[in-house]
Motif scaffolding. Structure first.
Motif, PDB file in Angstrom:
ATOM      1  N   LEU A 151      38.794 -13.767  -2.175  1.00  0.00           N
ATOM      2  CA  LEU A 151      39.530 -12.846  -1.334  1.00  0.00           C
ATOM      3  C   LEU A 151      38.932 -11.248  -1.486  1.00  0.00           C
ATOM      4  N   SER A 152      38.725 -11.107  -2.781  1.00  0.00           N
ATOM      5  CA  SER A 152      38.331  -9.464  -2.891  1.00  0.00           C
ATOM      6  C   SER A 152      36.917  -9.398  -2.458  1.00  0.00           C
ATOM      7  N   ILE A 153      36.153 -10.302  -2.470  1.00  0.00           N
ATOM      8  CA  ILE A 153      34.787 -10.041  -2.151  1.00  0.00           C
ATOM      9  C   ILE A 153      34.622  -9.965  -0.466  1.00  0.00           C
ATOM     10  N   SER A 154      35.770 -10.691   0.047  1.00  0.00           N
ATOM     11  CA  SER A 154      35.484 -10.808   1.612  1.00  0.00           C
ATOM     12  C   SER A 154      36.655  -9.577   2.095  1.00  0.00           C
ATOM     13  N   ALA A 155      37.690  -9.345   1.654  1.00  0.00           N
ATOM     14  CA  ALA A 155      38.716  -8.444   2.305  1.00  0.00           C
ATOM     15  C   ALA A 155      38.400  -6.990   1.923  1.00  0.00           C
ATOM     16  N   CYS A 156      37.748  -6.696   0.638  1.00  0.00           N
ATOM     17  CA  CYS A 156      37.819  -5.159   0.227  1.00  0.00           C
ATOM     18  C   CYS A 156      36.605  -4.619   1.120  1.00  0.00           C
ATOM     19  N   PRO A 157      35.681  -5.009   1.549  1.00  0.00           N
ATOM     20  CA  PRO A 157      34.719  -4.203   2.568  1.00  0.00           C
ATOM     21  C   PRO A 157      35.446  -4.056   3.646  1.00  0.00           C
ATOM     22  N   VAL A 158      36.141  -5.123   4.297  1.00  0.00           N
ATOM     23  CA  VAL A 158      36.853  -4.946   5.371  1.00  0.00           C
ATOM     24  C   VAL A 158      37.796  -3.770   5.444  1.00  0.00           C
ATOM     25  N   GLY A 159      38.366  -3.756   4.294  1.00  0.00           N
ATOM     26  CA  GLY A 159      39.426  -2.683   3.891  1.00  0.00           C
ATOM     27  C   GLY A 159      38.860  -1.425   4.029  1.00  0.00           C
ATOM     28  N   VAL A 160      37.561  -1.356   3.479  1.00  0.00           N
ATOM     29  CA  VAL A 160      36.730   0.081   3.282  1.00  0.00           C
ATOM     30  C   VAL A 160      36.716   0.656   4.755  1.00  0.00           C
ATOM     31  N   PHE A 161      36.099  -0.222   5.971  1.00  0.00           N
ATOM     32  CA  PHE A 161      36.066   0.067   7.337  1.00  0.00           C
ATOM     33  C   PHE A 161      37.279   0.401   7.960  1.00  0.00           C
ATOM     34  N   LEU A 162      38.440  -0.295   7.769  1.00  0.00           N
ATOM     35  CA  LEU A 162      39.525   0.075   7.978  1.00  0.00           C
ATOM     36  C   LEU A 162      39.993   1.435   7.721  1.00  0.00           C
ATOM     37  N   MET A 163      39.841   1.825   6.459  1.00  0.00           N
ATOM     38  CA  MET A 163      40.192   3.030   6.099  1.00  0.00           C
ATOM     39  C   MET A 163      39.458   4.223   6.492  1.00  0.00           C
ATOM     40  N   LEU A 164      37.945   3.740   6.778  1.00  0.00           N
ATOM     41  CA  LEU A 164      36.982   4.780   7.289  1.00  0.00           C
ATOM     42  C   LEU A 164      37.555   5.125   8.728  1.00  0.00           C
ATOM     43  N   CYS A 211      31.804  -0.189  -0.909  1.00  0.00           N
ATOM     44  CA  CYS A 211      32.163  -1.427  -0.552  1.00  0.00           C
ATOM     45  C   CYS A 211      32.241  -2.192  -1.789  1.00  0.00           C
ATOM     46  N   VAL A 212      31.068  -1.982  -2.583  1.00  0.00           N
ATOM     47  CA  VAL A 212      30.842  -2.710  -3.957  1.00  0.00           C
ATOM     48  C   VAL A 212      31.904  -2.332  -4.790  1.00  0.00           C
ATOM     49  N   LEU A 213      32.247  -1.104  -5.044  1.00  0.00           N
ATOM     50  CA  LEU A 213      33.177  -0.610  -5.993  1.00  0.00           C
ATOM     51  C   LEU A 213      34.580  -1.038  -5.522  1.00  0.00           C
ATOM     52  N   ALA A 214      34.834  -1.182  -4.289  1.00  0.00           N
ATOM     53  CA  ALA A 214      36.281  -1.813  -3.746  1.00  0.00           C
ATOM     54  C   ALA A 214      36.373  -3.205  -4.079  1.00  0.00           C
ATOM     55  N   VAL A 215      35.260  -4.081  -4.094  1.00  0.00           N
ATOM     56  CA  VAL A 215      35.371  -5.361  -4.471  1.00  0.00           C
ATOM     57  C   VAL A 215      35.559  -5.345  -5.976  1.00  0.00           C
ATOM     58  N   ALA A 216      34.772  -4.641  -6.681  1.00  0.00           N
ATOM     59  CA  ALA A 216      34.786  -4.666  -8.218  1.00  0.00           C
ATOM     60  C   ALA A 216      36.425  -4.491  -8.510  1.00  0.00           C
ATOM     61  N   ILE A 217      37.336  -3.357  -7.825  1.00  0.00           N
ATOM     62  CA  ILE A 217      38.535  -2.989  -8.237  1.00  0.00           C
ATOM     63  C   ILE A 217      39.289  -4.014  -7.835  1.00  0.00           C
ATOM     64  N   GLY A 218      38.996  -4.584  -6.741  1.00  0.00           N
ATOM     65  CA  GLY A 218      39.911  -5.932  -6.193  1.00  0.00           C
ATOM     66  C   GLY A 218      39.852  -7.056  -7.315  1.00  0.00           C
TER      67      GLY A 218
END
Length: 291
Positions: A28-41, A230-237
């Motif tokens: 879920l982290s690998i998939s959802a976190c990059p999508v969250g980055v685009f939502l935020m931006l 995106c990479v950092l968001a996945v790592a944090i997730g």
């Protein structure tokens, strides 16, 4: 050494349910976190929260007809999410109302309708399961679903990356030079719905958006480059999932809230100590004043 093993590694090595929970959360982290980055931006963070609640009536309808079965609840949530996304987008394009207002309206209706449907058949325990998920109860069927969503999301991001970046920076320019604007927008909304449906299996409708948005917002305090964000968001997730599951195991806490609270703690630390956080900004401001 044995104490460190019991604290950090033992739960994941000794218990199959912890292994499945960790695998599902990492996917879920690998998939959802990059999508969250685009939502935020795109300044659509609250849209993700609204969409998380929008899937509730469909998932509740699947529960009403088939009980706590993954496939009917997933298909129902997917259909409901797509319907709400299309309806909110259509209202914003055909009327004077903005998309955030129409999304909020549909979100409130969906949340109330979903809770009502679950309450018609289920108990309070069933309602808590739907709203807050059960990451420690993920089975092979749920993991297969989450894995498929992860593969589809990564493939879609790779194909539509430039279009998604362009729409984040200047959607009007993208529409003026290409016809990809509206398709990219709806593809992106589809990815949001898919990942919320996947997150629903583990974290429920109320918390699924947390794993999508908190790592993304934390990552922005550390870097300005989209790829690294995106990479950092996945790592944090992933770090949030590991620490949340361990906290849940050792302190006998609900696993979903423990994961989201872990992500929230990383977010707070990022606000203060990030390279673009409060301390760094103040130091930079002070150095400019004394220069």
């Amino acid at each position: 050494m044995s104490g460190l093993y019991d604290l950090l590694l033992g739960p994941f090595i000794e218990f199959a349910f912890m292994q499945r929970a960790l695998l599902g959360a990492v996917l879920l982290s690998i998939s959802a976190c990059p999508v969250g980055v685009f939502l935020m931006l795109r300044r659509m963070s609250l849209t993700g929260d609204a969409m998380a609640h929008a899937i509730l009536p469909g998932a509740a309808a699947g529960f009403l007809l088939f009980g706590l079965e993954i496939v009917p609840m997933t298909l129902g949530g997917l259909v409901a999410g797509v319907v709400v996304a299309i309806a909110a987008g259509s209202v914003s394009r055909l009327t004077v109302q903005k998309e955030d207002a129409s999304m909020a309206a549909f979100y409130l209706i969906s949340l109330a309708l979903g809770v009502l449907i679950v309450s018609m058949r289920g108990s309070n325990v069933d309602l808590m399961h739907v709203l807050f998920g059960t990451v420690l109860a993920l089975n092979n069927e749920a993991l297969t679903l989450i894995g498929g969503i992860t593969v589809l999301t990564l493939a879609s991001l790779a194909v539509f990356w430039r279009g998604l970046v362009a729409e984040c920076l200047d959607p009007l320019f993208l529409r003026s030079v290409s016809r990809l604007g509206p398709p990219v927008h709806f593809v992106f909304l589809g990815l949001v719905v898919l990942n919320l449906v996947g997150g629903f299996q583990a974290l429920g409708t109320l918390l699924a958006v947390g794993l999508m948005m908190l790592p993304a917002t934390a990552a922005r305090f550390w870097t300005v480059r989209l790829e690294w964000m995106c990479v950092l968001a996945v790592a944090i997730g992933i770090a949030s999932c590991v620490s949340g599951l361990l906290l849940s195991y050792h302190a006998s806490l609900p696993s979903g809230p423990a994961i989201i609270l872990s992500a929230g703690m990383i977010y707070v630390v990022s606000i203060v100590a990030g390279t673009r956080g409060v301390l760094a900004t103040r130091i930079q401001h002070h150095s400019h004043r004394t220069a």
